[in-house]
Design an enzyme around this catalytic site. Structure first.
Site, mmCIF file in Angstrom:
data_model
loop_
_atom_site.group_PDB
_atom_site.id
_atom_site.type_symbol
_atom_site.label_atom_id
_atom_site.label_comp_id
_atom_site.label_asym_id
_atom_site.label_seq_id
_atom_site.Cartn_x
_atom_site.Cartn_y
_atom_site.Cartn_z
ATOM 1 N N HIS A 174 0.048 24.890 -5.499
ATOM 2 C CA HIS A 174 -1.308 24.424 -5.148
ATOM 3 C C HIS A 174 -1.267 23.003 -4.582
ATOM 4 O O HIS A 174 -1.633 22.780 -3.436
ATOM 5 C CB HIS A 174 -2.250 24.512 -6.351
ATOM 6 C CG HIS A 174 -3.649 24.128 -5.973
ATOM 7 N ND1 HIS A 174 -4.394 24.836 -5.058
ATOM 8 C CD2 HIS A 174 -4.446 23.072 -6.344
ATOM 9 C CE1 HIS A 174 -5.578 24.264 -4.883
ATOM 10 N NE2 HIS A 174 -5.624 23.188 -5.655
ATOM 11 N N HIS A 215 -5.484 13.358 -2.265
ATOM 12 C CA HIS A 215 -4.493 13.927 -3.191
ATOM 13 C C HIS A 215 -3.069 13.442 -2.911
ATOM 14 O O HIS A 215 -2.102 14.175 -3.114
ATOM 15 C CB HIS A 215 -4.543 15.459 -3.166
ATOM 16 C CG HIS A 215 -5.881 16.008 -3.535
ATOM 17 N ND1 HIS A 215 -6.485 15.736 -4.735
ATOM 18 C CD2 HIS A 215 -6.737 16.806 -2.847
ATOM 19 C CE1 HIS A 215 -7.670 16.349 -4.778
ATOM 20 N NE2 HIS A 215 -7.839 16.991 -3.649
ATOM 21 N N HIS A 252 -5.063 22.720 -1.952
ATOM 22 C CA HIS A 252 -5.523 21.490 -2.591
ATOM 23 C C HIS A 252 -6.122 20.478 -1.607
ATOM 24 O O HIS A 252 -7.242 20.023 -1.812
ATOM 25 C CB HIS A 252 -4.378 20.856 -3.376
ATOM 26 C CG HIS A 252 -4.811 19.931 -4.469
ATOM 27 N ND1 HIS A 252 -5.918 20.149 -5.246
ATOM 28 C CD2 HIS A 252 -4.268 18.758 -4.922
ATOM 29 C CE1 HIS A 252 -6.047 19.162 -6.133
ATOM 30 N NE2 HIS A 252 -5.064 18.309 -5.948
HETATM 31 FE FE LIG Z 1 -7.326 21.833 -5.600
#
Ligand SMILES: [Fe+2]
Length: 427
Positions: A292, A302, A329
């Site tokens: 992910h 992220h 993600h």
């Molecule tokens: Fe996510």
């Protein structure tokens, strides 16, 4: 002003106009849909989806409000069910405010490859007949890949685009419903995807939006109950990571768990070592891994969240010559070169982030500059991926951007298996 200067000015002005008109305007997020339960019959099956179990079986999952038999009738002719099998059902509750319907789980087969099957969940002739296609038992095979799906108007568009393509299976690298603890949204998501997920196997792994922490319970109770995958068959003891073969064993797909323990000594790490050791690249020319949180990412969203998992597992995938690692993600698309340990390496995996299914949070539009040389294509747009594994040596990957409501191929590349003679140096 000199005539030549006027001409140059006009040319520059026209070029600027053309550039502006050609620029793609990034769409805004769309609202979360709520697909209502319109079936008044509490015994009626709903939220039907299927997933492969081994090379010749299929798990059928559905939900009913009433406690009904877990039975699937099926056959290759519409309305003529020559076989049936039974399974079990379970429910789960969330605090004192929600109790799920009966989640039925029935595995049917053996089934013929590349065949159309008709089936009916439950024991009443009045229930709807559905159908699915089994995957082929050899190459070629078409795999749709899409992460971070959610349930918005963009999700609907993405699913329509995928449905218009003749694919054999859908692979989802995590973040399914974005229910985020609101349990009825899991049901709404099940109803939204049923038209597609009841026709082709959906193979999923968990994302951070599947984590729902509850006292004294698994953080994945809803996900595990609703989206059971064939983990036992691959020797895993957790629904959060598993592997499966398809195309008669020519393709091995490893669904890793970014939110399960992954360090050396953990169950997942030990299982991965064992799973990779079983692969024979002479009979299995393609190996794909799914995570992910991406291990490589030049989007500012992220950043570095996948680093610790990469430190723990990248060398294992590298030694096994995994061909491609897909992740989600980050709500954008990015394709990397073959990489290992942050360097271009012709024996490393191609890394592809495809977290742009259409969820409610919208796109991740900000990128690190200057662009790293290992990143070959990056764009923040909604879309989906198509992986056409043609034969033992070549596969074609394309990313189809949702250009408003139309799918447009915006990135594509031919991939050569790391087990082929063309990559002899890696064998
Ligand atoms: Fe996510």
């Amino acid at each position: 002003m000199a005539p030549s200067l006027i001409i140059i000015t006009v040319i520059l002005w026209v070029c600027t106009l053309l550039a502006v008109s050609a620029e793609y305007t990034r769409p805004l997020p769309r609202q979360t849909l709520s697909i209502l339960d319109e079936d008044s019959d509490p015994s009626a099956p709903q939220q039907v989806h299927i997933s492969v179990v081994g090379l010749d079986k299929m798990r059928v999952t559905w939900i009913t409000k009433a406690d009904t038999p877990s039975i699937v009738h099926y056959g290759t002719e519409s309305g003529v069910y020559t076989s049936s099998n039974t399974g079990s059902s379970e429910r789960y509750s969330y605090l004192l405010i929600y109790k799920s319907g009966y989640i039925h789980d029935v595995v049917i087969g053996p089934l013929q490859p590349n065949n159309l099957y008709y089936y009916r969940c439950g024991d009443s002739n009045s229930f709807q007949e559905l159908s699915f296609n089994t995957p082929p038992d050899q190459l070629p095979i078409n795999l749709a890949v899409i992460g971070d799906l959610g349930q918005t108007g963009w999700t609907t568009t993405t699913l329509q685009h995928i449905e218009s393509w003749d694919h054999d299976m859908l692979i989802l690298p995590g973040d399914l419903s974005y229910a985020d603890y609101i349990q009825p949204l899991w049901d709404s998501f099940g109803r939204l995807v049923e038209p597609l997920a009841s026709k082709r196997p959906w193979m999923v792994t968990e994302g951070n939006h599947e984590v729902e922490k509850m006292p004294f319970k698994s953080s994945f109770e809803a996900y595990n109950a609703r989206w059971k995958m064939p983990f036992e068959e691959s020797g895993s003891n957790s629904n959060l990571y598993y592997s499966f073969d398809t195309a008669g064993g020519a393709v091995h797909v490893i669904m890793l768990g970014s939110y399960a323990e992954y360090k050396p000594g953990s169950d997942q790490h030990t299982w991965l070592v064992s799973d990779l050791n079983k692969i024979n690249r002479k009979t299995t020319p393609w190996v794909f891994a799914i995570i992910h949180a991406p291990w490589y990412n030049t989007n500012t969203a992220h950043q570095r969240e996948g680093d610790y998992m990469r430190y723990a597992m990248e060398s294992l995938l590298y030694k096994a010559r995994v061909d491609v690692v897909f992740s989600g993600h980050v709500h954008a698309y990015e394709r990397f070169d073959r990489v290992y340990d942050n360097q271009v390496d012709q024996c490393g995996a191609v890394h592809i982030t495809i977290g742009d299914g259409g969820n409610k949070e919208g796109l991740a539009k900000s990128y690190e500059e200057p662009k790293s040389n290992i990143s070959l294509f990056r764009e923040a747009s909604f879309g989906h991926g198509r992986l056409e594994v043609m034969n033992a040596t070549h596969a074609h990957w394309s990313w189809n951007r949702n250009d408003d409501d139309v799918a447009v191929i915006s990135d594509s590349v031919w991939l050569v298996s790391l087990s082929s003679q063309e990559n002899q140096a890696c064998c």
